[in-house]
Design an enzyme around this catalytic site. Structure first.
Site, PDB file in Angstrom:
ATOM      1  N   ALA A 101       0.804  -1.219   0.000  1.00 37.86           N
ATOM      2  CA  ALA A 101       0.000   0.000   0.000  1.00 37.86           C
ATOM      3  C   ALA A 101       0.838   1.270   0.000  1.00 37.86           C
ATOM      4  CB  ALA A 101      -0.938   0.002   1.207  1.00 37.86           C
ATOM      5  N   ASP A 124      -1.257 -10.187  -1.160  1.00 40.21           N
ATOM      6  CA  ASP A 124       0.076 -10.167  -0.553  1.00 40.21           C
ATOM      7  C   ASP A 124       0.146 -10.951   0.748  1.00 40.21           C
ATOM      8  OD1 ASP A 124      -1.405  -8.295   0.877  1.00 40.21           O
ATOM      9  OD2 ASP A 124      -0.147  -6.582   0.340  1.00 40.21           O
ATOM     10  N   GLY A 147       7.861  -6.500   6.673  1.00 39.80           N
ATOM     11  CA  GLY A 147       8.703  -5.349   6.983  1.00 39.80           C
ATOM     12  C   GLY A 147       8.568  -4.835   8.384  1.00 39.80           C
TER      13      GLY A 147
END
Length: 476
Positions: free
Chosen positions: A14, A243, A412
């Site tokens: 995003a 994802d 992440g």
């Protein structure tokens, strides 16, 4: 000697995207990030949209770099993105309008209107998907209400990764995992819900044939090949194109007592099941049954993640503080613990103009002391996220009758070690982190299955354990 297979994962989140080259020698997987770019929404006449053509151009840049890097020996390409958003094509295959961003406000209040035609219980029984205003079902109803002409003239609906795959190959499919995010797909019949389409007057003809992860979509179009310097065939493979489906595929889960947390802009916390859990209690707790690679069920809760920190950082830097994530972490560690707490999923945090001010307003309205410094604000966010994770794990245990012993955090967000440790401390669970590039790795593993290089996901996860350094956090 085994010839190394080289595949490219185009992973669009995003807020950013990347093209990651995976090289597999039969035992170990090596990654190289060849291309990175920013991603995000943009306002057009007060509506919030995606810059889809930019996304496609960035994908082509990544492919071009991979072709050059491998001396034209790239074996395949796969694309994953976020869920729920889509583009509409006319009868000539042309994109009809700029795709909306899921954070656009056109779906405000739509959920209640939909429930007058089909109840919450009926929709959940059909789909097993948690209720969020951004879901495709509510976006489509907004289309029907505000610009019905576009649905009247649409020939095809393609979710974001389907659309980008179409731009590359000219082939139109809806991929299995991304379809499941829409709240239009029935996980028990593995097909679109006729009940939803009939009751809400959606045109079922715009939906595509379902394609599954590890199936070939098609060869790249000749004009794109010329643009990217491709010689010969370069297949595009269907991966877990949602994802999170790809991220979970790369999570090194080892037993039924493990849960996963895909940590990024969103936090997706759940466990892997063979069958969906659709009952009164899972509806009450708003858990979702999204579908995964190898037809698994990702029974999870989709909750706000590091969006709160990302938006605070954006505003702080706009105002001249120029803080790195490392700076924010250090300031948070030095701040007073539990000065305030917040509900990360509160509606005021969906897309505010100024996140720090939104947090202060929340504290004011809930009678709490307001954080003033970035460190205080960041610490409260990390603590609140960890508390939220603990509550979701407890509900997950109750709904699945499992005792969660290990939480595998991937993505992440695990670079925020302060969050990983707080999660272990507050949940009282063993936390194992890694890989950071989970989504890209899951994308790559699925391509390797399609190419016949590995047999299944179990073997793929063993490769992950052999290829990536994992880190353990124990409750303190």
């Amino acid at each position: 000697m085994t010839v190394s297979k080289k595949v490219l994962a185009c992973d669009l989140g995003a807020s950013s995207g990347r093209a990651v080259l995976g090289s597999f020698d039969g035992k170990k997987l090596d990654l190289e990030v060849l291309h990175k770019f920013s991603n995000g929404g943009t306002y057009l006449n007060n509506d919030f949209h995606w810059d889809t053509l930019k996304q496609f151009n960035e994908i082509k840049k990544g492919i071009k770099k991979a072709v050059k890097k491998t001396s034209n020996n790239l074996d395949s390409v796969g694309i994953d993105t976020w869920g729920v958003d889509y583009g509409l094509l006319d009868k000539n295959g042309t994109l009809m309008s700029v795709p909306f961003h899921y954070r656009d406000d056109r779906t405000e209040g739509i959920m209640e209107e939909v429930f007058t035609k089909l109840s919450r219980e009926e929709i959940y029984q059909e789909t097993g998907i948690q209720f969020m205003e951004l879901n495709t079902i509510f976006q489509l109803y907004a289309e029907l209400k505000n610009r019905s002409w576009i649905l009247d003239n649409a020939a095809d609906l393609l979710f974001t990764p389907d659309l980008l795959n179409y731009f590359l190959t000219g082939k139109k499919y809806n991929e299995y995992t991304i379809a499941s995010t829409s709240q239009l797909f029935n996980p028990n019949t593995n097909n679109w819900s006729d009940k939803i389409y009939d009751n809400l007057d959606f045109p079922g003809s715009i939906m595509q044939e379902i394609i599954h992860p590890a199936e070939k979509i098609g060869d790249i179009l000749e004009k794109v090949k010329k643009e990217c310097g491709i010689e010969g065939e370069l297949p595009v493979i269907a991966v877990g194109s949602h994802d999170t489906a790809s991220a979970v595929a790369a999570a090194p889960l080892q037993d039924k007592n493990s849960a996963y947390l895909s940590s990024g802009t969103w936090s997706l916390l759940g466990t892997e099941l063979e069958q969906p859990v659709i009952n009164e209690q899972s509806l009450k707790e708003n858990f979702t049954n999204e579908l995964g690679v190898e037809k698994t069920v990702r029974f999870l809760k989709n909750i706000t993640g590091l969006w709160l920190i990302q938006e605070c950082k954006r505003i702080w830097n706009r105002d001249g503080l120029n803080l790195s994530y490392s700076d924010i972490t250090k300031a948070a560690e030095a701040a007073e613990p539990f000065k305030y707490s917040l509900d990360p999923d509160h509606h005021s945090f969906v897309n505010p103009d100024n996140m720090p001010e939104a947090i202060k307003n929340y504290c004011r309205e809930t009678g709490q002391e307001m954080p003033e410094e970035p460190g205080e604000m960041a610490r409260g966010i990390y603590e609140s996220l960890a508390v939220n994770y603990k509550e979701v794990i407890e509900k997950l245990e109750s709904l699945t009758d499992r005792k969660i012993e290990t939480l595998h955090m991937v993505g992440g967000g695990i670079q925020a070690e302060i969050l990983c440790q707080y999660t272990a401390n507050i949940s009282k669970k063993r936390v194992v982190t890694g890989p950071i590039e989970a989504t890209a790795i899951g994308n790559i593993l699925t391509q390797l299955i399609a190419l016949g290089e590995i047999e299944n996901l179990r073997q793929g996860r063993e490769i992950v354990r052999n290829s990536v350094e994992l880190k353990e956090y124990l409750p303190e």
